[in-house]
Design an enzyme around this catalytic site. Structure first.
Site, PDB file in Angstrom:
ATOM      1  N   LYS A  79     -35.973 -16.554  60.944  1.00  0.00           N
ATOM      2  CA  LYS A  79     -34.909 -15.605  60.610  1.00  0.00           C
ATOM      3  C   LYS A  79     -34.214 -15.130  61.879  1.00  0.00           C
ATOM      4  O   LYS A  79     -34.882 -14.861  62.894  1.00  0.00           O
ATOM      5  CB  LYS A  79     -35.514 -14.424  59.836  1.00  0.00           C
ATOM      6  CG  LYS A  79     -34.500 -13.438  59.281  1.00  0.00           C
ATOM      7  CD  LYS A  79     -35.201 -12.348  58.472  1.00  0.00           C
ATOM      8  CE  LYS A  79     -34.239 -11.362  57.860  1.00  0.00           C
ATOM      9  NZ  LYS A  79     -34.937 -10.311  57.089  1.00  0.00           N
ATOM     10  N   SER A 154     -33.262  -9.599  52.421  1.00  0.00           N
ATOM     11  CA  SER A 154     -32.343 -10.100  53.411  1.00  0.00           C
ATOM     12  C   SER A 154     -32.730 -11.455  54.015  1.00  0.00           C
ATOM     13  O   SER A 154     -31.894 -12.082  54.662  1.00  0.00           O
ATOM     14  CB  SER A 154     -32.215  -9.080  54.540  1.00  0.00           C
ATOM     15  OG  SER A 154     -33.452  -8.913  55.198  1.00  0.00           O
ATOM     16  N   SER A 178     -37.667  -7.844  51.793  1.00  0.00           N
ATOM     17  CA  SER A 178     -36.819  -8.956  52.222  1.00  0.00           C
ATOM     18  C   SER A 178     -37.488 -10.309  52.389  1.00  0.00           C
ATOM     19  O   SER A 178     -36.802 -11.297  52.628  1.00  0.00           O
ATOM     20  CB  SER A 178     -36.126  -8.593  53.528  1.00  0.00           C
ATOM     21  OG  SER A 178     -35.063  -7.735  53.236  1.00  0.00           O
TER      22      SER A 178
HETATM   23  N1  GLN Z   1     -33.040  -4.522  50.506  1.00  0.00           N
HETATM   24  C1  GLN Z   1     -33.718  -3.633  51.383  1.00  0.00           C
HETATM   25  C2  GLN Z   1     -32.739  -2.994  52.328  1.00  0.00           C
HETATM   26  O1  GLN Z   1     -31.621  -3.335  52.277  1.00  0.00           O
HETATM   27  C3  GLN Z   1     -34.817  -4.331  52.115  1.00  0.00           C
HETATM   28  C4  GLN Z   1     -34.334  -5.099  53.257  1.00  0.00           C
HETATM   29  C5  GLN Z   1     -35.431  -5.670  54.089  1.00  0.00           C
HETATM   30  O2  GLN Z   1     -36.584  -5.734  53.650  1.00  0.00           O
HETATM   31  N2  GLN Z   1     -35.100  -6.020  55.328  1.00  0.00           N
HETATM   32  O3  GLN Z   1     -33.074  -2.167  53.100  1.00  0.00           O
END
Ligand code: GLN
Length: 479
Positions: A79, A154, A178
């Protein structure tokens, strides 16, 4: 079957038998990338030349013989929020578009030490903020199983790459779901380990008390291989835990006979897609057939999870992202008439909409006069949520829930409505608030779209999570 469609364990065996070389596997992955990237957009950067060099080194290691790690010669996606020496690391943001780290994150260093081949940097929501990988300056990632749908987020690029054969395994990060949610949406396996299990050194911070690095693979076993490589104490990260690494691969073949599995009644209520509920119930009955005891449990403060998460995560983000000011890193606006104008325009142009929304929300909840009402309250709710889990784990060894209340949704469907997007995280954020490990495994499809089941364990008991996940995969005969 193409080489790039095989899993880590199969390829590791073929490599050991001398049936294939790492160079052949890596070529197969890059052929798939050329074929699919125009549609899927799983990567921000691909690294053909360095990957082929790493593959060559891996092949040499096989020729030399001796004790060779399972990841040797296996193509992996990382990532783009995790630092890779000499390879751009953008966080999906314009503000870091020209940032090239001079060092590797500890997790990357460990993977490379075990001979992994890094094929590229996976697409993501800007700084990890989002649930669909639509908030990336590099454009959205599409779901390989249905390209009209999002890949989740994400870590959507990491999950889509694995699902599409554009990588054999991947590294993601999970601040509020995410890893688990995109893994669920793309029909692969993803694990967020306990907070402190994997070093965060070299992971660019979103919300430091919630962020964890974890693994995405085609099977539970593949995730165990990746976690065995990345886990462990690191003196470079003060929040990395000084606990023994159990060897996750070893936990796979333990029977789940007699294991107590909890189903939180607050998670199976209105708002959950009935098709998803049905798939999870079927999955749970398979675990029961294998000898697990299923009990209903209660997590009474579950309804506070999303709101406390979005207060704490944005508060931490507003502080962490203060460092991007056009002076120390990446992008700087041309408007340099004076320092303040330079800061302002750099941040206005450099950050995307969602990131700015969160910086504003985070600064607001931390400001004098609102701190007690919002931030402090959220921290208190966080403690209550964690205590719910502590009590539940007195009665059960693992907890099973859905990963997402809805199926993968269409691109654009929730983009204009941040609250609806935040609610997608309802079943995942409580684990980050409590620091607990959780895994997403596929438990079927609804009209061709995959459903993920979440398996939650006690802190530092990923072994049980792996054990349950593997037993489930075996019972479905899918692996
Ligand atoms: N969807 C969550 C957020 O936007 C989790 C994102 C993540 O785990 N990086 O914060």
């Amino acid at each position: 079957m193409e080489l790039c469609d095989r899993n880590i364990s199969e390829l590791a065996e073929m490599l050991r038998r001398g049936d294939v070389s790492s160079k052949e596997i890596t070529e197969s992955v890059f052929a798939r990338i050329s074929e699919k990237e125009d549609t899927i957009n799983a990567y921000i950067t691909t690294t053909y030349d360095s990957a082929m060099k790493q593959a060559d080194m891996a092949d040499k290691r096989f020729r030399k013989g001796g004790d060779i790690p399972l990841l040797n010669g296996i193509p992996i996606a990382v990532k783009d929020i995790i630092c890779t020496k000499g390879i751009p690391t953008t966080c999906g943001s314009k503000i870091l578009s020209d940032f090239v780290p001079t060092y590797n994150a500890t997790a990357v260093e460990k993977l490379l030490g075990d001979g992994a081949v890094i094929v590229g940097k996976a697409n993501m929501d800007e700084f990890g903020m989002g649930s669909s990988t639509e908030n990336s300056v590099a454009g959205p990632t599409r779901n390989p199983l249905n390209t009209e749908c999002v890949a989740g987020g994400s870590s959507g690029g990491s999950a889509a790459a694995v699902a599409a054969g554009e990588a054999i395994g991947a590294v993601g990060t999970d601040t509020g779901g995410s890893i688990r949610q995109p893994a669920a949406y793309c029909g692969v396996v993803g694990i967020k380990p306990t907070y402190g299990r994997v070093s965060r050194y070299g992971l660019i911070s979103y919300a430091s008390s919630l962020d964890q690095i974890g693994a995405i693979g085609k099977t539970v076993r593949d995730c165990a291989v990746l976690m065995d490589s990345m886990a462990g104490h690191d003196p470079l990260d003060t929040t990395s835990a000084q606990v023994k690494k159990p060897g996750f691969l070893n936990s796979l073949n333990k029977e789940i006979q007699g294991l107590r599995i909890g189903l939180p009644k607050e998670y199976f209520v209105e708002g959950l897609d009935p098709n998803i509920k049905e798939r999870i119930e079927t999955a749970v009955s398979l675990l029961e057939e294998k000898g697990a005891h299923v009990v209903e449990i209660s997590l009474p403060h579950a309804s506070y999870a999303v709101s406390s998460y979005y207060l704490i995560a944005t508060a931490e983000a507003s502080s962490n992202l203060a460092r991007y000011d056009g002076v120390k890193y990446g992008y700087r606006s041309e408007a340099v008439s004076d320092a303040v104008t330079m800061y302002e325009t750099t941040r206005r142009i450099g950050f995307g909409r969602e990131v700015k929304r969160r910086i504003m929300l985070g600064s607001y909840v931390l400001s004098a006069g609102y701190y007690d009402a919002y931030y402090l309250k959220a921290q208190k709710a966080r403690t209550l949520i964690k205590e719910d889990f502590d009590r539940a784990f007195e009665k059960v060894d693992a907890i099973v829930t859905p990963v997402s209340p809805c199926l993968p949704f269409k691109l654009g469907e929730k983009l204009e409505d941040p609250l609806r997007m935040y609610l997608v995280d309802i079943y995942t954020v409580s684990l980050n608030l409590s620091g607990l490990p959780g895994m997403s495994v596929n438990c079927g499809t609804v009209e061709g779209l995959p459903v993920g089941m979440q398996i939650i364990g006690r802190a530092f008991d990923e072994a049980t999570v792996f054990q349950v996940g593997h037993a489930f995969e075996e019972s479905t005969g899918s692996k």
